[in-house]
Design a protein around this motif. Structure first.
Motif, PDB file in Angstrom:
ATOM      1  N   LEU A 131       7.636   0.254   1.754  1.00 18.49           N
ATOM      2  CA  LEU A 131       6.716   0.178   2.884  1.00 18.49           C
ATOM      3  C   LEU A 131       7.470   0.220   4.216  1.00 18.49           C
ATOM      4  O   LEU A 131       7.036   0.872   5.167  1.00 18.49           O
ATOM      5  N   ALA A 132       8.620  -0.443   4.271  1.00 16.81           N
ATOM      6  CA  ALA A 132       9.433  -0.443   5.496  1.00 16.81           C
ATOM      7  C   ALA A 132      10.019   0.938   5.780  1.00 16.81           C
ATOM      8  O   ALA A 132      10.281   1.273   6.937  1.00 16.81           O
ATOM      9  N   ASP A 133      10.219   1.749   4.738  1.00 18.25           N
ATOM     10  CA  ASP A 133      10.746   3.116   4.902  1.00 18.25           C
ATOM     11  C   ASP A 133       9.652   4.152   5.115  1.00 18.25           C
ATOM     12  O   ASP A 133       9.935   5.271   5.524  1.00 18.25           O
ATOM     13  N   ASP A 134       8.422   3.805   4.822  1.00 21.60           N
ATOM     14  CA  ASP A 134       7.306   4.733   4.941  1.00 21.60           C
ATOM     15  C   ASP A 134       7.002   4.985   6.419  1.00 21.60           C
ATOM     16  O   ASP A 134       6.885   4.027   7.195  1.00 21.60           O
ATOM     17  N   PRO A 135       6.857   6.244   6.853  1.00 23.88           N
ATOM     18  CA  PRO A 135       6.582   6.514   8.274  1.00 23.88           C
ATOM     19  C   PRO A 135       5.329   5.801   8.796  1.00 23.88           C
ATOM     20  O   PRO A 135       5.352   5.220   9.887  1.00 23.88           O
ATOM     21  N   LEU A 136       4.231   5.828   8.035  1.00 26.27           N
ATOM     22  CA  LEU A 136       3.010   5.149   8.474  1.00 26.27           C
ATOM     23  C   LEU A 136       3.203   3.638   8.463  1.00 26.27           C
ATOM     24  O   LEU A 136       2.713   2.930   9.348  1.00 26.27           O
ATOM     25  N   GLY A 137       3.935   3.126   7.482  1.00 32.20           N
ATOM     26  CA  GLY A 137       4.221   1.695   7.428  1.00 32.20           C
ATOM     27  C   GLY A 137       5.009   1.239   8.646  1.00 32.20           C
ATOM     28  O   GLY A 137       4.666   0.239   9.285  1.00 32.20           O
ATOM     29  N   ARG A 138       6.058   1.986   8.978  1.00 31.01           N
ATOM     30  CA  ARG A 138       6.865   1.645  10.158  1.00 31.01           C
ATOM     31  C   ARG A 138       6.017   1.676  11.431  1.00 31.01           C
ATOM     32  O   ARG A 138       6.104   0.785  12.269  1.00 31.01           O
ATOM     33  N   ALA A 197      -5.801  -2.094   9.625  1.00 29.15           N
ATOM     34  CA  ALA A 197      -6.258  -2.187   8.242  1.00 29.15           C
ATOM     35  C   ALA A 197      -6.440  -0.805   7.618  1.00 29.15           C
ATOM     36  O   ALA A 197      -6.041  -0.569   6.473  1.00 29.15           O
ATOM     37  N   ARG A 198      -7.027   0.125   8.360  1.00 27.77           N
ATOM     38  CA  ARG A 198      -7.235   1.483   7.838  1.00 27.77           C
ATOM     39  C   ARG A 198      -5.910   2.174   7.528  1.00 27.77           C
ATOM     40  O   ARG A 198      -5.783   2.861   6.523  1.00 27.77           O
ATOM     41  N   ALA A 199      -4.918   1.960   8.380  1.00 23.95           N
ATOM     42  CA  ALA A 199      -3.601   2.558   8.130  1.00 23.95           C
ATOM     43  C   ALA A 199      -2.988   1.988   6.854  1.00 23.95           C
ATOM     44  O   ALA A 199      -2.419   2.726   6.044  1.00 23.95           O
ATOM     45  N   TRP A 200      -3.111   0.676   6.632  1.00 22.84           N
ATOM     46  CA  TRP A 200      -2.598   0.090   5.389  1.00 22.84           C
ATOM     47  C   TRP A 200      -3.351   0.635   4.180  1.00 22.84           C
ATOM     48  O   TRP A 200      -2.790   0.728   3.089  1.00 22.84           O
ATOM     49  N   GLY A 201      -4.601   1.011   4.380  1.00 22.00           N
ATOM     50  CA  GLY A 201      -5.377   1.612   3.289  1.00 22.00           C
ATOM     51  C   GLY A 201      -4.748   2.887   2.758  1.00 22.00           C
ATOM     52  O   GLY A 201      -4.990   3.272   1.607  1.00 22.00           O
ATOM     53  N   GLN A 202      -3.948   3.541   3.569  1.00 23.06           N
ATOM     54  CA  GLN A 202      -3.216   4.742   3.137  1.00 23.06           C
ATOM     55  C   GLN A 202      -1.813   4.394   2.653  1.00 23.06           C
ATOM     56  O   GLN A 202      -1.362   4.862   1.613  1.00 23.06           O
ATOM     57  N   ALA A 203      -1.097   3.582   3.416  1.00 26.00           N
ATOM     58  CA  ALA A 203       0.316   3.317   3.135  1.00 26.00           C
ATOM     59  C   ALA A 203       0.538   2.407   1.931  1.00 26.00           C
ATOM     60  O   ALA A 203       1.453   2.655   1.131  1.00 26.00           O
ATOM     61  N   ILE A 204      -0.254   1.361   1.783  1.00 24.76           N
ATOM     62  CA  ILE A 204      -0.015   0.396   0.701  1.00 24.76           C
ATOM     63  C   ILE A 204      -0.117   1.043  -0.678  1.00 24.76           C
ATOM     64  O   ILE A 204       0.809   0.907  -1.490  1.00 24.76           O
ATOM     65  N   PRO A 205      -1.183   1.771  -1.006  1.00 23.94           N
ATOM     66  CA  PRO A 205      -1.237   2.394  -2.334  1.00 23.94           C
ATOM     67  C   PRO A 205      -0.108   3.411  -2.549  1.00 23.94           C
ATOM     68  O   PRO A 205       0.452   3.508  -3.641  1.00 23.94           O
ATOM     69  N   ARG A 206       0.232   4.147  -1.510  1.00 23.29           N
ATOM     70  CA  ARG A 206       1.301   5.152  -1.614  1.00 23.29           C
ATOM     71  C   ARG A 206       2.648   4.496  -1.915  1.00 23.29           C
ATOM     72  O   ARG A 206       3.507   5.096  -2.554  1.00 23.29           O
ATOM     73  N   CYS A 207       2.819   3.249  -1.475  1.00 23.76           N
ATOM     74  CA  CYS A 207       4.097   2.560  -1.665  1.00 23.76           C
ATOM     75  C   CYS A 207       4.145   1.684  -2.916  1.00 23.76           C
ATOM     76  O   CYS A 207       5.160   1.049  -3.180  1.00 23.76           O
ATOM     77  N   GLY A 208       3.043   1.638  -3.679  1.00 21.32           N
ATOM     78  CA  GLY A 208       3.121   1.025  -4.998  1.00 21.32           C
ATOM     79  C   GLY A 208       2.340  -0.247  -5.246  1.00 21.32           C
ATOM     80  O   GLY A 208       2.525  -0.875  -6.287  1.00 21.32           O
ATOM     81  N   ALA A 209       1.460  -0.645  -4.349  1.00 26.28           N
ATOM     82  CA  ALA A 209       0.624  -1.819  -4.617  1.00 26.28           C
ATOM     83  C   ALA A 209      -0.825  -1.363  -4.777  1.00 26.28           C
ATOM     84  O   ALA A 209      -1.234  -0.355  -4.211  1.00 26.28           O
ATOM     85  N   ASP A 210      -1.583  -2.106  -5.562  1.00 27.68           N
ATOM     86  CA  ASP A 210      -2.992  -1.815  -5.817  1.00 27.68           C
ATOM     87  C   ASP A 210      -3.826  -2.549  -4.768  1.00 27.68           C
ATOM     88  O   ASP A 210      -4.128  -3.732  -4.920  1.00 27.68           O
ATOM     89  N   LEU A 211      -4.175  -1.853  -3.699  1.00 23.59           N
ATOM     90  CA  LEU A 211      -4.897  -2.464  -2.590  1.00 23.59           C
ATOM     91  C   LEU A 211      -6.337  -2.760  -2.987  1.00 23.59           C
ATOM     92  O   LEU A 211      -7.080  -1.872  -3.389  1.00 23.59           O
TER      93      LEU A 211
END
Length: 109
Positions: free
Chosen positions: A69-76, A22-36
């Motif tokens: 998100l699939a291309d994001d290093p943290l997302g992967r 969950a903490r990792a998505w807290g960084q990756a999701i906003p960076r990839c364009g969704a409002d977490l």
């Protein structure tokens, strides 16, 4: 605007791994364009139910966001982490629209 609600069934003995996820998505999701809005894990009651919630403009925007998100290093890495550690037993996703806006002002009792 639509809101994505992800309902997870998690292994209660691996809740700490879900928290890392969950903490990792807290960084990756906003960076990839969704409002977490946030990831929510067990506190009281069920020890196996967790949620992830975020806003996105449309289903078309969602598809583009998922590709980023699939291309994001943290997302992967986070997807690989979940697959490797197997703490997610089931995942359901639903898209809803907010029907109560505009909201009234919050009044503290």
């Amino acid at each position: 605007m639509i809101t994505c609600f992800i309902r997870y069934e998690i292994d209660p003995f691996k809740a700490d791994k879900f928290e890392d996820y969950a903490r990792a998505w807290g960084q990756a999701i906003p960076r990839c364009g969704a409002d977490l809005i946030g990831y929510f894990g067990p506190h009281e009651g069920s020890a196996t139910t967790a949620y992830g919630v975020y806003n996105i403009d449309s289903l078309a925007a969602y598809e583009a966001y998922r590709a980023r998100l699939a291309d994001d290093p943290l997302g992967r890495e986070n997807y690989a982490f979940a697959k490797r550690e197997r703490f997610i037993l089931k995942e359901d996703r639903i898209f809803l629209k907010n029907m109560s806006t505009p909201h009234g002002a919050f009044v503290k009792p």
